[in-house]
Design an enzyme around this catalytic site. Structure first.
Site, short mmCIF file in Angstrom:
data_model
loop_
_atom_site.label_atom_id
_atom_site.label_comp_id
_atom_site.label_asym_id
_atom_site.label_seq_id
_atom_site.Cartn_x
_atom_site.Cartn_y
_atom_site.Cartn_z
N VAL A 197 4.55 48.92 8.83
CA VAL A 197 4.74 48.22 10.11
C VAL A 197 3.46 48.26 10.94
CG1 VAL A 197 6.15 48.08 12.19
CG2 VAL A 197 7.20 48.85 10.06
N LYS A 220 14.33 54.10 14.46
CA LYS A 220 15.75 54.24 14.86
C LYS A 220 16.28 55.63 14.64
CE LYS A 220 15.01 52.78 10.76
NZ LYS A 220 14.50 51.61 10.05
N VAL A 248 16.23 48.04 15.29
CA VAL A 248 17.47 47.52 14.67
C VAL A 248 17.22 46.10 14.17
CG1 VAL A 248 19.92 47.00 15.00
CG2 VAL A 248 18.88 48.91 16.25
N GLY A 276 15.07 44.69 12.15
CA GLY A 276 13.72 44.18 11.92
C GLY A 276 13.31 43.05 12.85
N ILE A 290 14.98 40.37 13.81
CA ILE A 290 16.02 39.68 14.61
C ILE A 290 16.01 40.28 16.02
CG2 ILE A 290 18.48 39.16 14.83
CD1 ILE A 290 18.81 39.72 11.86
N ASP A 317 20.83 55.07 7.63
CA ASP A 317 20.03 54.14 8.43
C ASP A 317 20.93 53.15 9.19
OD1 ASP A 317 17.22 52.80 8.89
OD2 ASP A 317 18.49 51.19 8.16
N LYS A 342 21.44 52.74 13.30
CA LYS A 342 21.30 51.46 14.00
C LYS A 342 22.60 51.10 14.73
CE LYS A 342 17.81 49.72 10.79
NZ LYS A 342 17.61 49.12 9.47
P1 NAP Z 1 5.21 54.08 6.54
O1 NAP Z 1 4.71 52.91 5.76
O2 NAP Z 1 5.59 55.30 5.84
O3 NAP Z 1 4.09 54.40 7.64
C1 NAP Z 1 4.15 55.54 8.46
C2 NAP Z 1 2.77 55.80 9.00
O4 NAP Z 1 2.84 56.94 9.86
C3 NAP Z 1 1.74 56.09 7.94
O5 NAP Z 1 0.62 55.25 8.15
C4 NAP Z 1 1.34 57.55 8.20
O6 NAP Z 1 -0.02 57.84 8.06
C5 NAP Z 1 1.66 57.67 9.67
N1 NAP Z 1 1.84 59.07 10.06
C6 NAP Z 1 2.76 59.95 9.63
N2 NAP Z 1 2.57 61.13 10.25
C7 NAP Z 1 1.51 60.97 11.07
C8 NAP Z 1 0.84 61.80 11.97
N3 NAP Z 1 1.22 63.05 12.13
N4 NAP Z 1 -0.20 61.29 12.68
C9 NAP Z 1 -0.59 60.02 12.51
N5 NAP Z 1 0.02 59.16 11.68
C10 NAP Z 1 1.05 59.64 10.96
O7 NAP Z 1 6.46 53.65 7.42
P2 NAP Z 1 6.84 52.19 7.96
O8 NAP Z 1 7.64 51.47 6.93
O9 NAP Z 1 5.66 51.52 8.54
O10 NAP Z 1 7.88 52.58 9.11
C11 NAP Z 1 7.44 53.07 10.34
C12 NAP Z 1 8.66 53.18 11.27
O11 NAP Z 1 9.20 51.87 11.44
C13 NAP Z 1 9.79 54.04 10.70
O12 NAP Z 1 10.41 54.70 11.76
C14 NAP Z 1 10.74 53.02 10.10
O13 NAP Z 1 12.07 53.47 10.11
C15 NAP Z 1 10.57 51.88 11.07
N6 NAP Z 1 10.89 50.56 10.52
C16 NAP Z 1 10.38 50.17 9.33
C17 NAP Z 1 10.65 48.89 8.86
C18 NAP Z 1 10.13 48.41 7.54
O14 NAP Z 1 10.55 47.33 7.10
N7 NAP Z 1 9.23 49.12 6.88
C19 NAP Z 1 11.45 48.01 9.61
C20 NAP Z 1 11.95 48.44 10.86
C21 NAP Z 1 11.66 49.72 11.29
P3 NAP Z 1 -0.77 57.84 6.64
O15 NAP Z 1 -0.72 56.41 6.19
O16 NAP Z 1 -2.15 58.27 6.96
O17 NAP Z 1 -0.01 58.76 5.77
N1 HSE Z 2 14.54 50.67 5.76
C1 HSE Z 2 15.04 49.77 6.74
C2 HSE Z 2 15.89 48.73 6.06
C3 HSE Z 2 13.90 49.12 7.46
O1 HSE Z 2 15.82 48.59 4.84
O2 HSE Z 2 16.64 48.04 6.75
C4 HSE Z 2 14.37 48.28 8.63
O3 HSE Z 2 14.87 49.10 9.63
#
Ligand code: NAP
Ligand code: HSE
Length: 431
Positions: free
Chosen positions: A14, A105, A132, A134, A136, A201, A205
């Site tokens: 993200v 979330k 919640v 993504g 939408i 999850d 949400k």
């Molecule tokens: P991700 O790809 O695992 O990215 C998490 C990032 O956080 C990584 O870049 C990591 O750094 C960084 N991080 C972890 N600990 C850290 C620290 N102590 N200091 C600085 N950076 C740190 O996760 P993501 O998919 O982007 O999701 C991020 C959030 O958005 C989560 O809460 C997830 O539930 C939410 N979300 C995700 C999606 C989705 O579709 N992916 C959709 C809606 C919501 P490094 O890269 O250096 O390890």
């Molecule tokens: N892991 C979550 C999902 C990301 O699959 O819906 C969006 O919150």
């Protein structure tokens, strides 16, 4: 043009998308915000990792204090997943005078009261559209656009990963385990994908939506939930044969006793709007007393859809809209009125039951006797001719409307019968 300095903490799926929108489409955000959102810093854990975005020199850092100690950075997108250090980072950002956007979330469902109280005390705001569904805009719609309504019910496909897996199972007959890895590779899944598939999850949400839409202050882990992690392809096939698809549905329903909440794999009618939601898409059907029925549909997970919601929140803060709505909504506030929780066992609906039973005389009579004793009425029974000689067979029963308690009690009793060979499978049915 005036400049608002912003920062991103966490440059994963993200965070990289947010950086790309801010850097590659800065003119667009400037037009909507009336000022430039200037990406000053992006904080990561591992400085050596390859990132999915090109940052100007000096932006990437491994030191969060470069954000905390810079009073000119006003808005921060906090995009670290999980509870810690996300919680501590969030509180530190608020305490250092930043307004914060998050997609996390799990953090809000677990520590919402602490984070929101702290933000209010400090006169700061927290925006969480991306937490919640993504891309939408469901938070803005429920929190603001539908505020003239009493919401009556909400049914949502809220986990993109589960929906992606279920779609592959229906369309390609794919085995569950094979698809999880693909969802991870495509950036839909949580760092721990177990949270996607076991209903956690979606329950987190649902807790946020129930709070926002119904004023129900509920701990997410008190929401009855089951996921798709133990779903068998045989149930997918039986569902299709009877004209249904299986979806992981999060349900909030206002009844006389209060609000019913649960997350469960559910059979929905093929051709209906929720059944047609495929891949990582989400959908939320909302019924309000004034507006009637609404359906929100769109990408529920993935890099750019989620980044779209995060950047819109950053613009809302920069413009000054978010601080106003944040103060008015009084989320997780002790002053907010509370709605009672209705007893889950009293929730009414139809059920799909699949039993693995002895293929021998009298079995059906024993099963129907148990259902009769629990006052569970049978709508239909499905059993195929056995393909090959064997001592067991699948028996599928669709019930008429009953209570969750009666259906679950009947399953417990049936599982104790000598002719029943495995724990009965039970799913809600929504026609
Ligand atoms: P991700 O790809 O695992 O990215 C998490 C990032 O956080 C990584 O870049 C990591 O750094 C960084 N991080 C972890 N600990 C850290 C620290 N102590 N200091 C600085 N950076 C740190 O996760 P993501 O998919 O982007 O999701 C991020 C959030 O958005 C989560 O809460 C997830 O539930 C939410 N979300 C995700 C999606 C989705 O579709 N992916 C959709 C809606 C919501 P490094 O890269 O250096 O390890
Ligand atoms: N892991 C979550 C999902 C990301 O699959 O819906 C969006 O919150």
């Amino acid at each position: 043009m005036e400049k608002t300095k912003v920062a991103i903490i966490g440059l994963g799926t993200v965070g990289s998308g947010v950086a790309r929108l801010l850097l590659d489409f800065g003119d667009r955000t400037a037009r909507h915000a009336g000022r430039t959102l200037w990406l000053e810093k992006a904080v990561v854990r591992d400085l050596e990792k390859t990132r999915d975005c090109d940052l100007p020199a000096g932006v990437l850092t491994g030191n969060i204090d470069e954000v905390i100690d810079d009073p000119e950075i006003r808005v921060v997108a906090q995009l670290i997943g999980g509870l810690e250090p996300a919680r501590t980072v969030m509180l530190r950002l608020l305490e250092s005078g930043k307004d914060v956007v998050t997609a996390n979330k799990a953090l809000l469902a677990e520590h919402g009261p602490e984070i929101f109280d702290r933000a209010r005390d400090l006169g700061r705001c927290v925006a969480f559209e991306a937490s919640v569904a993504g891309g939408i805009p469901i938070i803005a719609n429920i929190g603001q656009c539908l505020s003239a309504n009493q919401l009556l019910s909400l049914q949502g496909i809220l986990n993109g990963t589960s929906n992606f897996i279920l779609s592959k199972m229906h369309e390609e007959g794919a085995a569950y385990q094979a698809v999880v890895a693909e969802a991870q590779r495509l950036g839909y899944a949580e760092a721990d994908p177990a949270m996607d598939v076991d209903g956690t999850d979606a329950a987190q949400k649902l807790a946020i939506l129930a709070h926002l839409g119904f004023g129900a202050r509920v701990n997410w882990d008190e929401i009855p939930r089951s996921g798709i992690d133990s779903l068998d392809i045989i149930d997918v096939r039986f569902a299709e044969e009877m004209g249904y698809r299986i979806k992981l549905l999060a349900v909030a329903q206002l009844v006389d006793e209060g609000i019913e909440l649960h997350v469960s794999p559910t059979l929905v009618r093929t051709g209906g709007p929720l059944a047609e939601v495929g891949g990582p898409y989400n959908a939320i059907r909302v019924v309000g007393d004034a507006v009637g029925e609404l359906l929100f549909y769109g990408p529920g997970a993935g890099q750019m859809p989620t980044a779209s919601a995060v950047v819109a929140d950053m613009i809302d803060i920069a413009v000054g809209r978010c601080p106003i709505t944040f103060r008015t909504l009084e989320l997780w506030s002790n002053r907010a009125s509370r709605v009672a929780r209705a007893d889950y066992h009293s929730a009414r609906g139809r059920f799909y039951l699949r039993l693995t039973v002895d293929d021998s005389p009298g079995v059906l009579a024993q099963i129907t006797q148990v259902l009769g004793e629990q006052s569970v009425s049978i709508a239909s029974v499905l059993q195929h001719e056995p393909n090959e000689a064997g001592d067991s067979i699948s028996l599928v029963i669709m019930t008429h409307k009953t209570t969750e308690g009666a259906a679950s009690e009947a399953c417990d009793k049936m599982s104790k019968l000598a002719c029943v060979q495995a724990t009965p499978v039970r799913m809600w049915v929504r026609d």
